[in-house]
Design a protein around this motif. Structure first.
Motif, PDB file in Angstrom:
ATOM      1  N   ASP A 215       0.639  -1.305  -0.015  1.00 28.38           N
ATOM      2  CA  ASP A 215       0.289  -0.175  -0.114  1.00 28.38           C
ATOM      3  C   ASP A 215       1.111   1.068  -0.171  1.00 28.38           C
ATOM      4  OD1 ASP A 215      -2.141  -2.028   0.005  1.00 28.38           O
ATOM      5  OD2 ASP A 215      -2.932  -0.927   2.319  1.00 28.38           O
ATOM      6  N   VAL A 216       0.622   2.665  -1.324  1.00 27.83           N
ATOM      7  CA  VAL A 216       0.734   3.342  -1.207  1.00 27.83           C
ATOM      8  C   VAL A 216       0.933   4.802  -0.473  1.00 27.83           C
ATOM      9  CG1 VAL A 216       2.726   5.366  -2.612  1.00 27.83           C
ATOM     10  CG2 VAL A 216       2.586   2.526  -2.887  1.00 27.83           C
ATOM     11  N   HIS A 217       0.780   5.170   0.291  1.00 31.03           N
ATOM     12  CA  HIS A 217      -0.191   6.272   1.100  1.00 31.03           C
ATOM     13  C   HIS A 217       0.730   7.537   1.126  1.00 31.03           C
ATOM     14  CE1 HIS A 217      -3.254   4.327   4.306  1.00 31.03           C
ATOM     15  NE2 HIS A 217      -2.131   3.025   3.645  1.00 31.03           N
ATOM     16  N   PRO A 218      -0.053   8.748  -0.281  1.00 33.80           N
ATOM     17  CA  PRO A 218       0.879   9.311  -0.591  1.00 33.80           C
ATOM     18  C   PRO A 218       0.135  11.039  -0.152  1.00 33.80           C
ATOM     19  CG  PRO A 218      -1.286   8.628  -1.833  1.00 33.80           C
ATOM     20  CD  PRO A 218      -0.856   8.442  -0.883  1.00 33.80           C
ATOM     21  N   GLY A 219       1.355  10.736   1.510  1.00 31.71           N
ATOM     22  CA  GLY A 219       0.749  12.241   1.960  1.00 31.71           C
ATOM     23  C   GLY A 219      -0.127  12.010   3.063  1.00 31.71           C
ATOM     24  N   GLY A 220      -0.973  11.110   3.742  1.00 32.73           N
ATOM     25  CA  GLY A 220      -1.705  10.390   4.694  1.00 32.73           C
ATOM     26  C   GLY A 220      -3.118  11.093   3.948  1.00 32.73           C
ATOM     27  N   PRO A 222      -5.320   7.881   1.816  1.00 33.05           N
ATOM     28  CA  PRO A 222      -5.578   6.457   1.469  1.00 33.05           C
ATOM     29  C   PRO A 222      -5.222   5.714   0.316  1.00 33.05           C
ATOM     30  CG  PRO A 222      -8.047   7.421   1.625  1.00 33.05           C
ATOM     31  CD  PRO A 222      -6.552   8.654   1.945  1.00 33.05           C
ATOM     32  N   PRO A 223      -4.239   4.259   0.263  1.00 32.46           N
ATOM     33  CA  PRO A 223      -3.034   4.051  -0.677  1.00 32.46           C
ATOM     34  C   PRO A 223      -3.837   3.993  -2.060  1.00 32.46           C
ATOM     35  CG  PRO A 223      -4.270   2.058   1.078  1.00 32.46           C
ATOM     36  CD  PRO A 223      -4.954   3.729   1.618  1.00 32.46           C
ATOM     37  N   VAL A 224      -2.711   4.288  -3.025  1.00 32.57           N
ATOM     38  CA  VAL A 224      -3.149   3.548  -4.176  1.00 32.57           C
ATOM     39  C   VAL A 224      -2.190   1.524  -3.505  1.00 32.57           C
ATOM     40  CG1 VAL A 224      -0.972   3.798  -4.825  1.00 32.57           C
ATOM     41  CG2 VAL A 224      -2.616   2.686  -6.606  1.00 32.57           C
ATOM     42  N   THR A 225      -2.923   0.668  -3.878  1.00 33.55           N
ATOM     43  CA  THR A 225      -2.389  -1.227  -3.469  1.00 33.55           C
ATOM     44  C   THR A 225      -1.737  -1.039  -4.889  1.00 33.55           C
ATOM     45  OG1 THR A 225      -4.155  -0.897  -2.248  1.00 33.55           O
ATOM     46  CG2 THR A 225      -2.883  -3.310  -2.978  1.00 33.55           C
ATOM     47  N   LEU A 226      -0.468  -1.529  -5.020  1.00 31.91           N
ATOM     48  CA  LEU A 226       0.323  -1.981  -5.907  1.00 31.91           C
ATOM     49  C   LEU A 226       0.587  -3.060  -5.669  1.00 31.91           C
ATOM     50  CD1 LEU A 226       2.954   0.730  -6.857  1.00 31.91           C
ATOM     51  CD2 LEU A 226       0.350   0.624  -7.757  1.00 31.91           C
ATOM     52  N   ALA A 227      -0.387  -4.996  -6.707  1.00 30.24           N
ATOM     53  CA  ALA A 227       0.222  -6.090  -6.157  1.00 30.24           C
ATOM     54  C   ALA A 227       1.876  -6.485  -7.269  1.00 30.24           C
ATOM     55  CB  ALA A 227      -0.542  -6.662  -7.294  1.00 30.24           C
ATOM     56  N   PHE A 228       2.318  -6.981  -6.917  1.00 24.62           N
ATOM     57  CA  PHE A 228       3.970  -7.545  -7.126  1.00 24.62           C
ATOM     58  C   PHE A 228       3.673  -8.246  -8.428  1.00 24.62           C
ATOM     59  CE2 PHE A 228       5.691  -6.994  -2.533  1.00 24.62           C
ATOM     60  CZ  PHE A 228       5.438  -5.651  -2.099  1.00 24.62           C
ATOM     61  N   LYS A 229       3.128  -8.533  -8.873  1.00 20.26           N
ATOM     62  CA  LYS A 229       2.514  -9.986  -9.555  1.00 20.26           C
ATOM     63  C   LYS A 229       2.496  -8.792 -11.132  1.00 20.26           C
ATOM     64  CE  LYS A 229      -2.527 -11.119  -9.226  1.00 20.26           C
ATOM     65  NZ  LYS A 229      -2.423 -10.177 -10.106  1.00 20.26           N
ATOM     66  N   ASP A 230       2.628  -7.788 -10.747  1.00 24.67           N
ATOM     67  CA  ASP A 230       2.365  -6.871 -11.746  1.00 24.67           C
ATOM     68  C   ASP A 230       2.934  -5.851 -11.881  1.00 24.67           C
ATOM     69  OD1 ASP A 230      -1.167  -8.395 -12.513  1.00 24.67           O
ATOM     70  OD2 ASP A 230      -1.973  -7.207 -11.248  1.00 24.67           O
ATOM     71  N   MET A 231       3.794  -5.739 -11.428  1.00 26.11           N
ATOM     72  CA  MET A 231       5.025  -4.987 -10.990  1.00 26.11           C
ATOM     73  C   MET A 231       5.668  -4.721 -12.785  1.00 26.11           C
ATOM     74  SD  MET A 231       8.172  -4.539  -8.664  1.00 26.11           S
ATOM     75  CE  MET A 231       9.430  -6.392  -8.823  1.00 26.11           C
ATOM     76  N   ARG A 238       1.187   4.929 -13.954  1.00 21.99           N
ATOM     77  CA  ARG A 238       0.137   5.379 -14.318  1.00 21.99           C
ATOM     78  C   ARG A 238      -0.933   5.831 -13.157  1.00 21.99           C
ATOM     79  NH1 ARG A 238       0.686   2.765 -19.346  1.00 21.99           N
ATOM     80  NH2 ARG A 238      -0.566   1.502 -18.532  1.00 21.99           N
ATOM     81  N   ALA A 239      -0.460   4.403 -12.503  1.00 19.68           N
ATOM     82  CA  ALA A 239      -1.725   4.414 -11.493  1.00 19.68           C
ATOM     83  C   ALA A 239      -1.261   5.538 -10.647  1.00 19.68           C
ATOM     84  CB  ALA A 239      -1.175   3.084 -10.179  1.00 19.68           C
ATOM     85  N   VAL A 240       0.507   5.293 -10.196  1.00 19.66           N
ATOM     86  CA  VAL A 240       0.611   6.362  -9.024  1.00 19.66           C
ATOM     87  C   VAL A 240       0.279   7.845  -9.253  1.00 19.66           C
ATOM     88  CG1 VAL A 240       2.883   7.003  -7.213  1.00 19.66           C
ATOM     89  CG2 VAL A 240       2.564   4.778  -8.162  1.00 19.66           C
ATOM     90  N   GLU A 241       0.580   8.384 -10.861  1.00 22.50           N
ATOM     91  CA  GLU A 241       0.760   9.649 -10.661  1.00 22.50           C
ATOM     92  C   GLU A 241      -1.134   9.509 -10.928  1.00 22.50           C
ATOM     93  OE1 GLU A 241       1.503  12.707 -14.363  1.00 22.50           O
ATOM     94  OE2 GLU A 241       1.632  10.881 -14.883  1.00 22.50           O
ATOM     95  N   ARG A 242      -2.052   8.798 -11.646  1.00 19.39           N
ATOM     96  CA  ARG A 242      -3.279   8.972 -11.146  1.00 19.39           C
ATOM     97  C   ARG A 242      -3.524   9.537  -9.841  1.00 19.39           C
ATOM     98  NH1 ARG A 242      -4.614   5.410 -14.184  1.00 19.39           N
ATOM     99  NH2 ARG A 242      -4.389   3.447 -12.575  1.00 19.39           N
ATOM    100  N   HIS A 243      -3.216   8.478  -8.703  1.00 18.78           N
ATOM    101  CA  HIS A 243      -3.846   8.470  -7.481  1.00 18.78           C
ATOM    102  C   HIS A 243      -2.937   9.738  -6.518  1.00 18.78           C
ATOM    103  CE1 HIS A 243      -5.215   6.694  -4.144  1.00 18.78           C
ATOM    104  NE2 HIS A 243      -3.879   6.926  -3.000  1.00 18.78           N
ATOM    105  N   VAL A 244      -2.191  10.125  -7.146  1.00 17.29           N
ATOM    106  CA  VAL A 244      -1.325  11.473  -6.522  1.00 17.29           C
ATOM    107  C   VAL A 244      -1.637  12.564  -6.891  1.00 17.29           C
ATOM    108  CG1 VAL A 244       0.799  12.920  -5.070  1.00 17.29           C
ATOM    109  CG2 VAL A 244       0.954  10.271  -5.499  1.00 17.29           C
ATOM    110  N   ARG A 245      -2.272  12.900  -7.889  1.00 17.93           N
ATOM    111  CA  ARG A 245      -2.970  13.902  -8.644  1.00 17.93           C
ATOM    112  C   ARG A 245      -4.428  14.057  -8.048  1.00 17.93           C
ATOM    113  NH1 ARG A 245      -0.932  16.610 -12.099  1.00 17.93           N
ATOM    114  NH2 ARG A 245       1.388  16.130 -13.805  1.00 17.93           N
ATOM    115  N   GLN A 246      -5.236  13.376  -7.551  1.00 18.62           N
ATOM    116  CA  GLN A 246      -6.417  12.656  -6.718  1.00 18.62           C
ATOM    117  C   GLN A 246      -6.238  13.564  -5.998  1.00 18.62           C
ATOM    118  OE1 GLN A 246      -7.483   8.602  -6.570  1.00 18.62           O
ATOM    119  NE2 GLN A 246      -9.897   9.249  -5.318  1.00 18.62           N
ATOM    120  N   HIS A 247      -5.951  13.179  -5.097  1.00 19.55           N
ATOM    121  CA  HIS A 247      -5.446  13.841  -4.016  1.00 19.55           C
ATOM    122  C   HIS A 247      -4.473  15.148  -3.639  1.00 19.55           C
ATOM    123  CE1 HIS A 247      -7.275  10.729  -1.957  1.00 19.55           C
ATOM    124  NE2 HIS A 247      -6.925   9.737  -2.785  1.00 19.55           N
TER     125      HIS A 247
END
Length: 250
Positions: A215-220, A222-231, A238-247
């Protein structure tokens, strides 16, 4: 690791202890193997406790500077059963510590992280006297998935600043929606890119790592969860940028 003596507590009859890390590259989620060598002192002694601790520098337990760690936090420890240490004898004890997946790491992409410190501390209790001696620093390297996250932040223009370990026994606020199961966590601070219009701000990122995902919690938030099998670097970026920009969107 350095040979330590216990003359301060046991006088001329003191034994000595030498703790050696057998595992060359320590990773979260993997065992840490150590060899503890003891040499008897000037008399037979009953060792009440041999305890090996894995400790970290915790930011909120130090009050005198950004790098001092006079009051480390114990992440995990192993304690042996009592035993007799004969006069002048040499004894060896093999110790294995299960390093948790949530273990704070000191190195990412092979480079030491500012502010992150981990050590092994050996405690010997003999005849009612306890001596911890000095602790010996070790390196804990990030998992491949954790290394990849540093690459992703760099691709997005973030610059790493420092790592801090926090200790907080109470539950996290609901907004975190965290699966955190420990009272400690590692916070990774990154400077925002100038293009994000957060000049002078830092993105404090917390990783909660499991055997198969993190789980990657950006700045306090909710997290974006990244599965190792889809690394996959592009997919994760794309997932991290979308999630960080959302908050963090002005």
């Amino acid at each position: 690791m350095a040979l330590r003596t216990f003359l301060s507590t046991l006088g001329s009859k003191a034994p000595s202890v030498d703790t050696v890390v057998d595992t060359a590259r320590i990773l979260p989620g993997a065992p840490l193997d150590l060899t503890v060598r003891l040499r008897g002192g000037g008399a037979d002694l009953d060792v009440e406790r041999l305890r090996v601790e894995l400790v970290v520098r915790a930011e909120d337990r130090e009050a005198d500077g950004s790098t001092a760690w006079n009051n480390p936090y114990v992440v995990t420890a192993v304690t042996t059963q009592p035993f007799r240490l004969p006069e002048g004898a040499d004894l060896t004890r093999q110790v294995s510590i299960d390093v948790p997946w949530t273990m704070p790491f000191t190195h990412a992409r092979g480079t030491r992280l500012k502010g992150s410190r981990v050590a092994v501390r050996t405690e010997l209790a003999v005849a009612g006297a306890v001596d911890r001696g000095d602790f010996d620093e070790i390196e804990v390297h990030a998992l491949p998935a954790q290394d990849l996250l540093f690459d992703i932040y760099e691709d997005l223009g973030f610059r790493f600043h420092e790592s801090e370990v926090k200790v907080f026994a109470q539950a996290w606020p609901e907004r975190y929606k965290s699966r955190r199961s420990t009272e400690y966590w590692q916070e990774l601070d990154f400077h925002f890119p100038e293009s994000w219009d957060y000049r002078g701000w830092e993105l404090e990122t917390v990783l909660i790592t499991f055997p198969d995902e993190m789980d990657v919690h950006p700045g306090g938030n909710p997290p974006v969860t990244l599965a190792f099998k889809d690394m996959d670097r592009e997919t994760w970026t794309r997932a991290v940028e979308r999630h960080v920009r959302q908050h963090w969107n002005r």
